[in-house]
Scaffold this motif. Structure first.
Motif, PDB file in Angstrom:
ATOM      1  N   ASN A  31     -86.056  72.862 -75.549  1.00  0.00           N
ATOM      2  CA  ASN A  31     -84.887  72.862 -76.405  1.00  0.00           C
ATOM      3  C   ASN A  31     -83.723  72.243 -75.637  1.00  0.00           C
ATOM      4  O   ASN A  31     -83.672  71.044 -75.403  1.00  0.00           O
ATOM      5  CB  ASN A  31     -84.578  74.265 -76.890  1.00  0.00           C
ATOM      6  CG  ASN A  31     -83.478  74.281 -77.941  1.00  0.00           C
ATOM      7  OD1 ASN A  31     -83.078  73.227 -78.458  1.00  0.00           O
ATOM      8  ND2 ASN A  31     -82.991  75.459 -78.264  1.00  0.00           N
ATOM      9  N   ARG A  32     -82.813  73.027 -75.223  1.00  0.00           N
ATOM     10  CA  ARG A  32     -81.638  72.536 -74.520  1.00  0.00           C
ATOM     11  C   ARG A  32     -81.971  72.205 -73.065  1.00  0.00           C
ATOM     12  O   ARG A  32     -82.690  72.950 -72.397  1.00  0.00           O
ATOM     13  CB  ARG A  32     -80.563  73.611 -74.568  1.00  0.00           C
ATOM     14  CG  ARG A  32     -79.272  73.305 -73.834  1.00  0.00           C
ATOM     15  CD  ARG A  32     -78.357  74.520 -73.952  1.00  0.00           C
ATOM     16  NE  ARG A  32     -77.109  74.386 -73.239  1.00  0.00           N
ATOM     17  CZ  ARG A  32     -76.969  74.675 -71.953  1.00  0.00           C
ATOM     18  NH1 ARG A  32     -77.986  75.120 -71.256  1.00  0.00           N
ATOM     19  NH2 ARG A  32     -75.784  74.535 -71.361  1.00  0.00           N
ATOM     20  N   ASN A  95     -81.599  72.524 -65.685  1.00  0.00           N
ATOM     21  CA  ASN A  95     -81.895  73.754 -66.401  1.00  0.00           C
ATOM     22  C   ASN A  95     -82.478  73.383 -67.759  1.00  0.00           C
ATOM     23  O   ASN A  95     -82.068  72.390 -68.358  1.00  0.00           O
ATOM     24  CB  ASN A  95     -80.586  74.550 -66.555  1.00  0.00           C
ATOM     25  CG  ASN A  95     -80.695  75.661 -67.549  1.00  0.00           C
ATOM     26  OD1 ASN A  95     -80.365  75.497 -68.722  1.00  0.00           O
ATOM     27  ND2 ASN A  95     -81.154  76.812 -67.087  1.00  0.00           N
ATOM     28  N   ASP A  97     -84.314  75.211 -71.492  1.00  0.00           N
ATOM     29  CA  ASP A  97     -84.858  76.301 -72.300  1.00  0.00           C
ATOM     30  C   ASP A  97     -86.181  75.814 -72.866  1.00  0.00           C
ATOM     31  O   ASP A  97     -86.206  74.863 -73.649  1.00  0.00           O
ATOM     32  CB  ASP A  97     -83.904  76.655 -73.441  1.00  0.00           C
ATOM     33  CG  ASP A  97     -82.579  77.182 -72.927  1.00  0.00           C
ATOM     34  OD1 ASP A  97     -81.553  76.954 -73.590  1.00  0.00           O
ATOM     35  OD2 ASP A  97     -82.570  77.817 -71.856  1.00  0.00           O
ATOM     36  N   ARG A  99     -90.363  76.580 -74.248  1.00  0.00           N
ATOM     37  CA  ARG A  99     -91.357  77.474 -74.854  1.00  0.00           C
ATOM     38  C   ARG A  99     -92.724  76.972 -74.436  1.00  0.00           C
ATOM     39  O   ARG A  99     -93.030  75.778 -74.610  1.00  0.00           O
ATOM     40  CB  ARG A  99     -91.193  77.430 -76.368  1.00  0.00           C
ATOM     41  CG  ARG A  99     -91.896  78.534 -77.129  1.00  0.00           C
ATOM     42  CD  ARG A  99     -91.774  78.284 -78.641  1.00  0.00           C
ATOM     43  NE  ARG A  99     -90.408  78.177 -79.067  1.00  0.00           N
ATOM     44  CZ  ARG A  99     -89.664  79.199 -79.420  1.00  0.00           C
ATOM     45  NH1 ARG A  99     -90.139  80.418 -79.383  1.00  0.00           N
ATOM     46  NH2 ARG A  99     -88.407  79.008 -79.813  1.00  0.00           N
ATOM     47  N   GLN A 106     -88.845  81.767 -75.904  1.00  0.00           N
ATOM     48  CA  GLN A 106     -88.218  80.707 -75.121  1.00  0.00           C
ATOM     49  C   GLN A 106     -87.635  81.320 -73.844  1.00  0.00           C
ATOM     50  O   GLN A 106     -87.010  82.373 -73.896  1.00  0.00           O
ATOM     51  CB  GLN A 106     -87.116  80.070 -75.952  1.00  0.00           C
ATOM     52  CG  GLN A 106     -86.434  78.896 -75.327  1.00  0.00           C
ATOM     53  CD  GLN A 106     -85.539  78.201 -76.352  1.00  0.00           C
ATOM     54  OE1 GLN A 106     -85.963  77.308 -77.073  1.00  0.00           O
ATOM     55  NE2 GLN A 106     -84.292  78.645 -76.406  1.00  0.00           N
ATOM     56  N   TYR A 107     -87.842  80.639 -72.738  1.00  0.00           N
ATOM     57  CA  TYR A 107     -87.304  81.110 -71.469  1.00  0.00           C
ATOM     58  C   TYR A 107     -86.432  80.039 -70.839  1.00  0.00           C
ATOM     59  O   TYR A 107     -86.566  78.848 -71.121  1.00  0.00           O
ATOM     60  CB  TYR A 107     -88.436  81.474 -70.501  1.00  0.00           C
ATOM     61  CG  TYR A 107     -89.199  82.714 -70.895  1.00  0.00           C
ATOM     62  CD1 TYR A 107     -90.485  82.620 -71.421  1.00  0.00           C
ATOM     63  CD2 TYR A 107     -88.630  83.974 -70.752  1.00  0.00           C
ATOM     64  CE1 TYR A 107     -91.188  83.750 -71.785  1.00  0.00           C
ATOM     65  CE2 TYR A 107     -89.330  85.113 -71.119  1.00  0.00           C
ATOM     66  CZ  TYR A 107     -90.605  84.993 -71.637  1.00  0.00           C
ATOM     67  OH  TYR A 107     -91.299  86.125 -72.002  1.00  0.00           O
ATOM     68  N   ASP A 108     -85.593  80.498 -69.956  1.00  0.00           N
ATOM     69  CA  ASP A 108     -84.652  79.645 -69.240  1.00  0.00           C
ATOM     70  C   ASP A 108     -85.236  79.314 -67.868  1.00  0.00           C
ATOM     71  O   ASP A 108     -85.565  80.224 -67.101  1.00  0.00           O
ATOM     72  CB  ASP A 108     -83.330  80.420 -69.095  1.00  0.00           C
ATOM     73  CG  ASP A 108     -82.206  79.550 -68.622  1.00  0.00           C
ATOM     74  OD1 ASP A 108     -81.340  80.062 -67.874  1.00  0.00           O
ATOM     75  OD2 ASP A 108     -82.161  78.364 -68.984  1.00  0.00           O
ATOM     76  N   TYR A 109     -85.369  78.041 -67.550  1.00  0.00           N
ATOM     77  CA  TYR A 109     -85.946  77.617 -66.283  1.00  0.00           C
ATOM     78  C   TYR A 109     -84.932  76.794 -65.499  1.00  0.00           C
ATOM     79  O   TYR A 109     -84.102  76.075 -66.082  1.00  0.00           O
ATOM     80  CB  TYR A 109     -87.203  76.765 -66.515  1.00  0.00           C
ATOM     81  CG  TYR A 109     -88.356  77.515 -67.106  1.00  0.00           C
ATOM     82  CD1 TYR A 109     -88.472  77.661 -68.482  1.00  0.00           C
ATOM     83  CD2 TYR A 109     -89.345  78.078 -66.293  1.00  0.00           C
ATOM     84  CE1 TYR A 109     -89.540  78.353 -69.037  1.00  0.00           C
ATOM     85  CE2 TYR A 109     -90.415  78.767 -66.838  1.00  0.00           C
ATOM     86  CZ  TYR A 109     -90.496  78.900 -68.207  1.00  0.00           C
ATOM     87  OH  TYR A 109     -91.563  79.594 -68.744  1.00  0.00           O
TER      88      TYR A 109
END
Length: 120
Positions: A31-32, A95, A97, A99, A106-109
């Motif tokens: 996503n972002r 960074n 987001d 899935r 969804q996680y933040d990496y």
């Protein structure tokens, strides 16, 4: 899932650098994507971000000089930095987001960071 940032280095004021952030592993969607930076003794700050549909936002300090982009097929984000200033010196982190599967949350990496040094 990993984010690998690259492209940092030493450049003179007024010069340019292009940072890359490559995502790898099992990824269903991204996503972002964003770039942050942290200068010595300062807090980490958002530099630029881009959504999956291409909408962007920038910190006021980099507007007109930096451009964020992404290649969804390559799962890679970029930060083109022009007219660099000494105050742009920092460790830059990517960074995203992401899935991993259609049914997963969804996680933040975060990537590992790449150092940009701008000499005057």
């Amino acid at each position: 899932v990993q984010l690998q940032a690259s492209g940092g280095g030493l450049v003179q004021a007024g010069g340019s650098l292009r940072l890359s952030c490559a995502a790898s592993g099992i990824i269903f969607s991204i996503n972002r994507m964003g770039w942050y930076r942290q200068a010595p003794g300062k807090q980490r700050e958002l530099v630029a971000a881009i959504t999956s549909d291409g909408s962007t936002n920038y910190a006021d300090s980099v507007k007109g000089r930096f451009t964020i982009s992404r290649d969804n097929a390559k799962k890679t984000g970029y930060l083109q930095m022009n007219s660099l200033k000494p105050e742009d010196t920092a460790v830059y982190y990517c960074n995203a987001d992401m899935r991993r599967f259609s049914w997963s949350p969804q996680y933040d990496y975060w990537g590992q960071g790449t150092l940009v040094t701008v000499s005057s």
